[in-house]
Design a protein around this motif. Structure first.
Motif: not given
Length: 763
Positions: A374-378, A418-422
């Motif tokens: 989704r492009g949320v993370l690099k 992990a929860t913050n990414l979610l």
């Protein structure tokens, strides 16, 4: 007309009506019975190398008997037909279903004897009786005779004979000559010798008395087989030389031991369910042999290893284990252990590869994969493992590790990142993605599980995890598990990009990135590339390990059938050890073996030394780096928390950041001061919080944070209407988490201002 004549006329009329009614009823009954009906053919299962695995029979719930066979014949085997008719119905092609000569002979012999000496049942009548077994009374004999005639007229002699050869009992649960030939001699019926034909054709007369697997039964069957050979010689079906050879072979016949089912009942029941649900169909109904993908030697070894390791863990409360091994390249299931022992205690009859359990942290790789998609993370983003924003979620080591690269956060299995990414991706988006992976088929709203989806609140099964991890192992292609060569194969589906799948694989296979949570050279490290993820559910109820190497995907679950807690049994300390032993068995690995290899790297990415403190490319001043795979246009991002010049990755103990201190006294506040605005910034309203399963209760705390304008010296925290703590509003307070629904509020000493009540739900 005289009175006597009138009575005779009435009697004749009544008699005629009775006869007509009887004939109509008789005709109706035999018409209902005169159908060629047979149970479905039962398959025989073989392993991938052709070794016997099992046969799936028809179970009678009333008697408990299991019957096998009922294989249809593509064409009638000529030699066996002649042998059968020689013993059972010599004039089969001359009568219409009932043999008048045999009836007369049987009546004469039976009238002249104290007991029955001869029967008159034809092949057609025996078919009628086998299709609808009933007690052998004269009424039922008459029904069988009429049914036999109608079957012959309706379907023809060839069809009736084929039905007989499909239904006839050959002992030991076997029905039909095609199945009996395979069961006793492991060959097609067309390949049977005259001696074998003579033996088998004798059995249907009395399958129990002539059971060939018992010495006395074999003797009787051989004796009757000799009679059959004499009849064949007399009818010139075989010549004298063939008869002599067949007699000698019949006397010397040795019945092989029937193949024994291996100790894998859960696996066999899985195949039964696949067949009954038509997910697995045989290639030929006349020869329903199924070559499964199971490797029986590996199955036996995995079963032994599972029991061996479980015995070591029983003292810690573990009672059951489930394990699966799947070929990475083909998706073929090589081994499955459903429980420690089907007949053992502690709910051994449950198949724990198909039981819904909390997956712990084993879903985290898919959350990271979705974030990359989704492009949320690099790869160079810094994720914060800090109590701020943790929503009461912590980790097993009771510490927060601060800013971390995604590689480290996933390899260390940190809960807060992990929860913050979610939260960043979105609950509904993640929920749908996990459904697309086949990890669940729930219709519940994503909000029902909340952020705790990242740490195990969404139940799933081991076999579903195996399929989903197959997508990571095979460059983002999701394919069904394959159980047999005859199983229809669906086209694989791309569920994530090759780039993302290989990037996640590099995270999970990097032993350096697992520090400091997992030490080097433990159960997670191998002398060749292996990607591995462990998980532990709330209260140590489930311990998981999922791993894949160049050859296989292996999954293990350890827990209890009663869903009880274990004593600090984590995925890394238990399930991962069994996974290691299984992978060593598959690869033939020995202590000291080393392999200079790695998984395929993500295309269009280059290896770059990245500083773990700030995510920037190493300029030879950073003391701690990791190799990260970056695209040419990806520039490392500055850390969210600026590091000190000599900074290295250090843990931040909870007691350092805890804000509750004893000894506060109430401060006097001027009641004439302007109005003060008081709000609760953490936790958020209607939060659903899961207690950390691996963290002792004394360290399981929820951060309470206030937002007060203008600043005041002190505030009072209330929990469920009772004072809890007095603190500086700029300092967080940590409340020991307790299950249930709770209400939080802030009040000011000596003033009327209060915050809104914030309800929180703890599971």
């Amino acid at each position: 007309m005289t009175l006597l004549g009138s009575r005779r006329s009435k009697f004749s009329l009544v008699s005629s009506l009775v006869l007509v009614a009887g004939a109509l009823i008789y005709g109706y009954l035999i018409n209902q019975r005169a159908q060629l009906i047979a149970p479905a053919p039962t398959p025989i299962l073989y392993d991938r190398s052709g070794a016997f695995l099992a046969q799936i029979g028809h179970s009678d719930d009333v008697s408990g008997r299991v019957d096998y066979g009922y294989w249809p014949l593509e064409q009638l085997p000529d030699r066996f037909v002649r042998a059968t008719l020689a013993l059972e119905d010599r004039r089969f092609f001359e009568h219409a279903g009932v043999d008048p000569y045999a009836v007369g002979r049987a009546a004469w012999q039976n009238l002249g004897a104290a007991r029955h000496r001869s029967g008159a049942s034809t092949i057609a009548m025996q078919v009628a009786r086998m299709q609808q077994p009933e007690s052998r009374t004269i009424v039922h004999k008459i029904l069988e005779a009429g049914t036999g005639v109608l079957l012959t007229l309706r379907y023809g002699r060839q069809a009736v004979l084929a039905q007989y050869l499909r239904l006839a009992p050959y002992g030991n649960g076997s029905h039909g000559i095609a199945h009996a030939a395979r069961l006793y001699f492991d060959k097609p019926v067309a390949d049977l010798s005259w001696a074998e034909i003579a033996l088998l054709s004798a059995i249907p007369q009395s399958p129990t008395r002539m059971n060939p697997l018992r010495p006395e039964g074999l003797r009787r069957a051989i004796q009757r087989g000799h009679q059959m050979l004499d009849v064949l010689l007399k009818q010139k079906i075989i010549d004298a030389d063939e008869a002599e050879i067949s007699h000698r072979q019949l006397d010397a016949v040795q019945m092989p031991n029937l193949p024994r089912r291996p100790d894998a009942l859960h696996l066999i029941l899985r195949y039964r369910d696949l067949i009954e649900s038509r997910q697995l169909t045989v290639a030929s109904a006349s020869t329903p042999l199924i070559q499964t993908t199971i490797d029986l030697p590996l199955q036996a070894d995995v079963t032994a290893l599972a029991r061996q390791y479980l015995d070591h863990w029983r003292s810690a409360g573990a009672q059951q284990v489930g394990a699966m091994v799947v070929s990475r390249q083909t998706g073929e299931v090589l081994a499955q252990v459903g429980s420690s022992n089907y007949y053992g205690p502690h709910a051994g009859a449950f198949d724990y590869t198909r039981t819904q359990r909390s997956p712990g942290s084993t879903l985290k790789p898919f959350i990271y994969a979705l974030a990359f998609e989704r492009g949320v993370l690099k790869p160079t983003d810094m994720l914060l493992d800090l109590p701020e924003g943790a929503s009461g979620i912590g980790d097993a080591d009771r510490e927060f590790l601060g800013p971390m690269l995604p590689r480290q956060a996933l390899a260390n299995s940190r809960n807060v990142p992990a929860t913050n990414l979610l939260r960043s991706i979105g609950l509904e988006t993640t929920f749908r993605f996990l459904r697309d992976l086949g990890l669940h088929d729930l219709e519940s709203p994503a909000d029902y599980f909340g952020l705790s989806m990242a740490i195990g609140s969404l139940p799933t099964r081991l076999d579903k995890l195996m399929r989903a991890y197959g997508a990571l192992a095979n460059d983002g292609q999701l394919q069904d598990l394959r159980w047999a060569r005859e199983q229809p194969q669906h086209q694989s589906v791309r569920i994530m990009s090759l780039d993302t799948a290989r990037l996640i694989t590099s995270f999970l296979s990097d032993p350096q990135a697992r520090l400091p949570s997992f030490h080097r050279y433990g159960s997670l490290e191998y002398p060749f590339p292996v990607a591995i993820k462990t998980g532990t559910s709330q209260g140590y109820r489930d311990a998981w390990a999922m791993a894949y190497s160049e050859k296989v995907i292996v999954g293990v679950w350890v827990g209890r059938g009663d869903d009880g807690t274990m004593n600090r049994m984590t995925g890394a300390s238990s399930a991962a050890r069994l996974v290691h032993a299984i992978i060593d068995r598959v690869h033939g690995n020995k202590p000291g073996d080393l392999a200079d290899a790695r998984f395929p790297t993500p295309p269009d990415r280059k290896p770059v030394d990245v500083c773990v403190v700030n995510g920037q490319a190493n300029d030879n001043t950073c003391s701690q780096t990791l190799v990260e795979w970056l695209k040419p246009n990806e520039m490392p991002k500055v850390a969210a928390v600026p590091p000190r010049p000599d900074a290295t990755l250090k843990s931040v103990p909870i007691n350092v950041v805890a804000g509750r201190h004893p000894g506060f006294s109430l401060a006097n506040v001027d009641a004439s001061s302007p109005q003060i605005h008081v709000t609760i910034s953490a936790p958020t309203r209607n939060s659903q919080i899961w207690r950390n399963p691996e963290q002792p209760a004394v360290f399981d705390r929820l951060a309470l944070k206030a937002d007060v304008e203008p600043h005041v010296p002190q505030i009072v925290w209330y929990v469920d209407g009772q004072p809890f703590a007095i603190t500086d509003p700029d300092r967080p307070v940590f409340w020991p988490i307790q299950s249930g629904e709770h209400r939080f509020q802030i009040r000011l000493p000596y003033r009327d201002e209060t915050s809104a009540i914030v309800p929180v739900y703890v599971q």
